[in-house]
Scaffold this motif. Structure first.
Motif, mmCIF file in Angstrom:
data_model
loop_
_atom_site.group_PDB
_atom_site.id
_atom_site.type_symbol
_atom_site.label_atom_id
_atom_site.label_comp_id
_atom_site.label_asym_id
_atom_site.label_seq_id
_atom_site.Cartn_x
_atom_site.Cartn_y
_atom_site.Cartn_z
ATOM 1 N N GLN A 86 0.842 -1.203 0.000
ATOM 2 C CA GLN A 86 0.000 0.000 0.000
ATOM 3 C C GLN A 86 0.879 1.256 0.000
ATOM 4 O O GLN A 86 1.046 1.937 1.017
ATOM 5 C CB GLN A 86 -0.946 -0.033 1.204
ATOM 6 C CG GLN A 86 -1.802 -1.291 1.272
ATOM 7 C CD GLN A 86 -2.676 -1.465 0.042
ATOM 8 O OE1 GLN A 86 -3.386 -0.548 -0.373
ATOM 9 N NE2 GLN A 86 -2.643 -2.647 -0.569
ATOM 10 N N VAL A 87 1.437 1.551 -1.162
ATOM 11 C CA VAL A 87 2.449 2.601 -1.254
ATOM 12 C C VAL A 87 1.903 4.007 -0.989
ATOM 13 O O VAL A 87 2.675 4.934 -0.751
ATOM 14 C CB VAL A 87 3.150 2.566 -2.632
ATOM 15 C CG1 VAL A 87 3.988 1.305 -2.775
ATOM 16 C CG2 VAL A 87 2.128 2.652 -3.766
ATOM 17 N N HIS A 88 0.593 4.182 -1.036
ATOM 18 C CA HIS A 88 0.013 5.507 -0.783
ATOM 19 C C HIS A 88 -0.332 5.719 0.695
ATOM 20 O O HIS A 88 -0.751 6.802 1.083
ATOM 21 C CB HIS A 88 -1.249 5.707 -1.628
ATOM 22 C CG HIS A 88 -0.981 5.732 -3.107
ATOM 23 N ND1 HIS A 88 -0.531 6.860 -3.761
ATOM 24 C CD2 HIS A 88 -1.081 4.770 -4.059
ATOM 25 C CE1 HIS A 88 -0.371 6.595 -5.047
ATOM 26 N NE2 HIS A 88 -0.696 5.341 -5.249
ATOM 27 N N SER A 89 -0.152 4.691 1.501
ATOM 28 C CA SER A 89 -0.533 4.773 2.908
ATOM 29 C C SER A 89 0.582 5.350 3.765
ATOM 30 O O SER A 89 1.767 5.084 3.519
ATOM 31 C CB SER A 89 -0.903 3.381 3.430
ATOM 32 O OG SER A 89 -1.003 3.381 4.840
ATOM 33 N N PRO A 90 0.243 6.103 4.813
ATOM 34 C CA PRO A 90 1.265 6.576 5.761
ATOM 35 C C PRO A 90 1.926 5.447 6.536
ATOM 36 O O PRO A 90 2.913 5.682 7.230
ATOM 37 C CB PRO A 90 0.473 7.505 6.695
ATOM 38 C CG PRO A 90 -0.731 7.904 5.918
ATOM 39 C CD PRO A 90 -1.083 6.726 5.072
ATOM 40 N N GLY A 91 1.402 4.236 6.421
ATOM 41 C CA GLY A 91 2.030 3.099 7.077
ATOM 42 C C GLY A 91 3.132 2.470 6.256
ATOM 43 O O GLY A 91 3.844 1.579 6.737
ATOM 44 N N TYR A 92 3.309 2.925 5.020
ATOM 45 C CA TYR A 92 4.314 2.357 4.128
ATOM 46 C C TYR A 92 5.647 3.067 4.310
ATOM 47 O O TYR A 92 5.788 4.235 3.957
ATOM 48 C CB TYR A 92 3.847 2.461 2.675
ATOM 49 C CG TYR A 92 4.919 2.136 1.663
ATOM 50 C CD1 TYR A 92 5.465 0.863 1.594
ATOM 51 C CD2 TYR A 92 5.394 3.106 0.793
ATOM 52 C CE1 TYR A 92 6.463 0.565 0.669
ATOM 53 C CE2 TYR A 92 6.387 2.816 -0.143
ATOM 54 C CZ TYR A 92 6.916 1.540 -0.192
ATOM 55 O OH TYR A 92 7.900 1.241 -1.099
ATOM 56 N N MET A 93 6.602 2.362 4.876
ATOM 57 C CA MET A 93 7.954 2.914 5.080
ATOM 58 C C MET A 93 9.008 1.852 4.781
ATOM 59 O O MET A 93 10.101 1.891 5.343
ATOM 60 C CB MET A 93 8.131 3.404 6.528
ATOM 61 C CG MET A 93 7.093 4.388 7.023
ATOM 62 S SD MET A 93 7.407 4.879 8.741
ATOM 63 C CE MET A 93 5.812 5.568 9.204
ATOM 64 N N GLY A 94 8.713 0.917 3.878
ATOM 65 C CA GLY A 94 9.539 -0.267 3.790
ATOM 66 C C GLY A 94 10.492 -0.387 2.632
ATOM 67 O O GLY A 94 11.531 -1.032 2.752
#
Length: 491
Positions: A86-94
């Motif tokens: 989920q590249v648009h999510s603020p949870g994506y930092m990977g």
């Protein structure tokens, strides 16, 4: 006779009105996906379960084209979106790929429909013209004399690194292309020098080129995990005494592990002293060139021989879109040497002069430059610079937060938008540190709110975040630290 062999369903599959309806069905779902800024990570699905779900969406018709099913299409798109990162999510930092600027996705859609392979001008006229335009635009930040350099697009940084190393090898050993690897044998065995944190694609390239991994000379790193310039010369001298003929030095502008930037200006001096081809893997970090504030990180870039630059990382366009620059335009012709009358014209004209098929591995190549050029044409340089500067500042702010936490440790000072750190509560024994970080990463991924990665730093696993989404804030990062602490308490 031929008309009678075409079923109505075949004609329907290519119908313009149905195409519009298909596009609207997909667009409505993508709009919802891009607008969803909830915190979500990666939801891993059991492969067997996903296979069954995908199989269930396939028509059972075998003897003729199946009638179009809009519900089936919608379900396919929903499954595709749901099972991806989920590249648009603020949870994506990977990872190092980004949610694209939506307009770039629209242009990629156009490229898919008009289907203009761009290695040859006659097949993709506009892509070949704007490839030259973007070369000139981006060279303003590199600094080579106009008209003396070359740039081609290619499918990914790994292929760009391989292509540049091919050109370097062929310059050093001009007979190998025609006579094979026997040309590489002899008292002085060809070798490549790299920083110890170099991307694995360079080691792969050494194997493909017939150099071999055993002939990779690994240069030591300094405290900032850059090539240690002071210790590089003695290592190169030792390699020469061992009978290795180092012909190329590979530096990094933003290493994959921690985002370190080698000191290109100082390495260029070493390369000139020893007549080495200096290649820079700038797949991740070369994009900092578009920022006036961050460009000094690549001081000396005008002195290198070649540069690999992934636009699908920090220029936020769909993958793949890699730019391979050569300081000397003639050197761009050195990687491949073929004659093929069905594509290569012996006598060039104003059209074939723009062909790139003789310079890149792909014969059929996507018109990948179109997404980048369109964004540049519509928004200009500032769109990219603003986002990159935000991401780098966000990473500095996250670093400052970690530094203040008594149960966390930082392992480097971030230079761009990659940061590595470890969770080390006081009860954790030293022997368990590495395995604990991997377990934390896995628990965070399984929790479904955040997606982070891990990397070994000095042989010990560390947690790794890559800030690619401008929707992420320090508040989201503080939430991640809380999730890490929670995950560390699980048994």
């Amino acid at each position: 006779m031929t008309e009678s062999l075409q079923s109505g369903l075949l004609v329907e599959a290519f119908d313009a009105q149905l195409f519009r309806e298909n596009a609207e069905t997909v667009l409505s779902r993508l709009e919802k996906h891009v607008a969803d800024l909830s915190i979500r990570g990666l939801e891993l699905t059991d492969p067997a379960r996903l296979r069954r779900a995908a199989r269930a969406l396939m028509t059972t018709e075998r003897d003729r084209p199946a009638p179009f099913d809009e519900e089936r299409l919608a379900a396919i798109v929903d499954l595709y979106i749901k099972t991806g990162i989920q590249v648009h999510s603020p949870g994506y930092m990977g990872r190092q790929f980004s949610g694209v600027v939506p307009l770039a996705g629209v242009i990629d859609f156009v490229s898919s429909v008009v289907n203009q392979p761009s290695s040859f001008y006659e097949a993709g006229q506009l892509p070949n013209v704007v490839e030259r335009i973007m070369a000139d635009e981006l060279n303003r930040f590199i600094g080579w004399d106009p008209g003396t350099f070359a740039m081609i697009t290619t499918s990914g940084g790994s292929l760009a690194n391989l292509t540049a190393l091919l050109a370097a090898r062929n310059r050093a050993f001009p007979g190998v292309w025609a006579r094979g690897s026997s040309e590489l044998e002899g008292p002085a065995r060809p070798a490549i020098a790299v920083g110890d944190d170099v991307h694995y694609s360079v080691a792969r390239a050494a194997g493909i080129l017939g150099i071999g991994e055993d002939r990779i000379v690994r240069l030591p790193l300094d405290a900032a995990r850059r090539i240690d310039v002071a210790r590089a010369r003695p290592v190169l001298d030792a390699a020469e005494r061992q009978g290795l003929n180092v012909f190329c030095l590979v530096a990094s502008a933003g290493t994959t592990s921690v985002g370190a930037f080698d000191q290109l200006d100082e390495l260029a001096v070493i390369a000139r002293e020893r007549d080495l081809w200096l290649h820079v893997d700038g797949a991740h970090g070369a994009s900092l060139l578009v920022s006036d504030k961050l460009r000094p990180k690549l001081r000396g870039i005008d002195q290198v021989d070649s540069l690999a630059w992934d636009a699908h990382k920090m220029l936020f366009v769909p993958a793949p879109c890699t730019l391979l620059f050569y300081r000397d335009a003639k050197a761009s012709l050195g990687a491949f040497r073929q004659t093929a009358s069905y594509v290569f014209d012996e006598q060039q004209n104003i059209y074939t002069a723009l062909d790139s098929g003789d310079k890149n591995f792909e014969c059929t190549k996507r018109p990948m430059i179109m997404t980048l050029w369109t964004l540049w044409a519509i928004y200009g340089q500032a769109l990219f610079a603003e986002k990159i500067e935000y991401l780098c500042q966000l990473t500095q702010d996250a670093y400052a937060l970690v530094e203040k936490q008594p149960d966390f440790e930082t392992v480097h000072v971030p230079e761009a938008n990659i940061m590595c750190f470890r969770y080390r509560p006081d009860w954790l024994e030293e022997k368990d540190v590495a395995a604990f970080q991997v377990a934390i990463r896995d628990r965070i991924k399984g929790g479904g709110n955040f997606f982070i990665s891990k990397v070994d730093v000095d042989g010990v696993a560390a947690l790794r975040v890559v800030m690619m989404n401008h929707q992420v804030t320090t508040e989201h990062f503080q939430m991640l630290l809380g999730e890490i602490r929670k995950a560390g308490q699980e048994k």
